[in-house]
Design an enzyme around this catalytic site. Structure first.
Site, PDB file in Angstrom:
ATOM      1  N   GLU A 128       0.837  -1.120   0.157  1.00  0.00           N
ATOM      2  CA  GLU A 128      -0.126  -0.024  -0.209  1.00  0.00           C
ATOM      3  C   GLU A 128       0.876   1.146  -0.034  1.00  0.00           C
ATOM      4  O   GLU A 128       0.430   2.429   0.691  1.00  0.00           O
ATOM      5  CB  GLU A 128      -0.919  -0.024   1.159  1.00  0.00           C
ATOM      6  CG  GLU A 128      -2.044  -1.110   1.182  1.00  0.00           C
ATOM      7  CD  GLU A 128      -3.059  -0.996   2.310  1.00  0.00           C
ATOM      8  OE1 GLU A 128      -2.862  -0.120   3.177  1.00  0.00           O
ATOM      9  OE2 GLU A 128      -4.138  -1.725   2.261  1.00  0.00           O
ATOM     10  N   GLU A 267      -6.010  -8.816   0.692  1.00  0.00           N
ATOM     11  CA  GLU A 267      -6.663  -8.655   1.896  1.00  0.00           C
ATOM     12  C   GLU A 267      -8.155  -8.593   1.703  1.00  0.00           C
ATOM     13  O   GLU A 267      -8.442  -7.490   0.930  1.00  0.00           O
ATOM     14  CB  GLU A 267      -5.774  -7.688   2.655  1.00  0.00           C
ATOM     15  CG  GLU A 267      -4.451  -7.776   2.996  1.00  0.00           C
ATOM     16  CD  GLU A 267      -3.981  -6.587   4.062  1.00  0.00           C
ATOM     17  OE1 GLU A 267      -4.859  -5.810   4.504  1.00  0.00           O
ATOM     18  OE2 GLU A 267      -2.894  -6.352   4.057  1.00  0.00           O
TER      19      GLU A 267
END
EC number: 3.2.1.39
Length: 345
Positions: A128, A267
């Protein structure tokens, strides 16, 4: 998972292959392709060897670790039936982006000795970090690692993990488009991946959307708990938020000329505590169970019908060294006794 309130507001304002069986008790039985994230930010976690035994006992054949932890990788020796995704630490990116020799050194120090008896299938460059200040470091490291594994004919895919903060607009899904910074940092990565049809890894959390705007987002829509169409987008109807977010990212890629690139869900999950009535074991169990059933159905998404998705649930354990609140409560198991917080497998 790094979600600022501002990013959440802007994102939602503008808006594994998992094969399972349900037994008579309603629990989910994992088959060979389900994945779990294995985080290590806790001071009461069981030993890696015990964790690997847990995975074997519930049929988990894919795990994702966030860095090349030696204890975990050593515990995985000999368990080649478990596919392992290994992350490059964000703090290592600057040094690795500086030269291909640095990447070769990292690979030799962190991966090389495990190739014979650990089934490493993915290396992810950064978690990220796109879009962001170190986002530009991802592409050169990916290029160097891709060249390295290709030159040695190693069956390891190189990618990165991104969040939905890359989307400037996501509602309706067909309006999905990237932010200007994402276009600058992410699109070159996507085009590199498209050369070999290597998946981009994406983190998708309907929970954060629901928690940020519960007055306007239905819980059953966020948790896969309705079959009714909630969002109609042209000819495409959406009965769950996960599909809508996934497809918004697909639309955004297509607008940048990147079509048919595979996506892995790196995720997804729902916390069982930390935010009052929004986060209970019952809701978390409902989301994860319905997510697994949804993926197992093979229906894909409205934008990509009948296309299977690979993915990882987040996470194996509650981790008490993460920020207080929901971040500590995404786990499926208590770390101290390895008992399930709610029964899923």
């Amino acid at each position: 998972m790094l979600y600022s309130p501002k990013k959440l507001f802007l994102f939602f304002l503008s808006c594994i292959v998992l094969y399972v069986n349900s037994n008579n008790s309603g629990f989910v039985t994992a088959a060979n392709s389900i994945g779990l994230n294995y985080g290590l930010l806790g001071d009461n976690l069981p030993s890696p060897s015990n964790v690997i035994n847990l995975y074997k006992s519930i049929g988990i054949s894919r795990i994702r670790i966030f860095d090349p932890n030696t204890e975990v990788l050593n515990a995985l020796r000999g368990h080649r039936d478990i596919e392992v995704t290994v992350g490059v630490k964000d703090q290592d990116l600057a040094a690795l982006a500086a030269s291909e020799e640095a990447v070769k050194g990292w690979f030799a120090a962190n991966i090389e000795s495990y190739l014979a008896d650990v089934n490493i299938t993915f290396i992810t460059v950064g978690n990220e970090v796109i879009p962001g200040p170190i986002g530009p470091q991802v592409l050169p490291v990916m290029q160097s690692l891709t060249n390295l594994v290709k030159s040695r004919n190693l069956p390891i895919s190189i990618s990165t993990v991104v969040a939905m903060s890359n989307l400037e607009q996501s509602y309706p899904p067909s309006a999905g488009m990237f932010t200007s910074q994402a276009r600058e940092q992410l699109v070159p990565v996507l085009k590199l991946l498209s050369q070999t049809s290597t998946p981009i890894l994406v983190n998708i959390y309907p929970y954060f959307a629901y928690a940020s705007d519960p007055a306007n987002i239905r819980l059953d829509y966020a948790s896969f708990n309705t079959k009714s169409i909630v969002v109609q987008d042209g000819s495409l109807g959406y009965s769950n938020m996960f599909d809508a977010i996934f497809d918004a990212f697909v639309w955004a890629m297509e607008k940048e000329g990147v079509k048919n690139l595979p996506m892995v869900v790196s995720e997804t999950g729902w916390p069982s505590a930390g935010n009052g009535n929004f986060t209970t074991p019952a809701i978390a169990s409902t989301y994860n169970r319905n997510f697994v059933k949804h993926i197992a159905s093979g229906k894909g998404t409205p934008k990509r019908p009948n296309k299977s998705m690979n993915g990882f649930l987040f996470a194996t354990f509650n981790e008490n060294q993460k920020p207080a609140g929901t971040e500590q409560n995404f786990g499926l198991y208590n770390p101290s006794d390895m008992k399930p917080i709610y029964k899923l497998f």
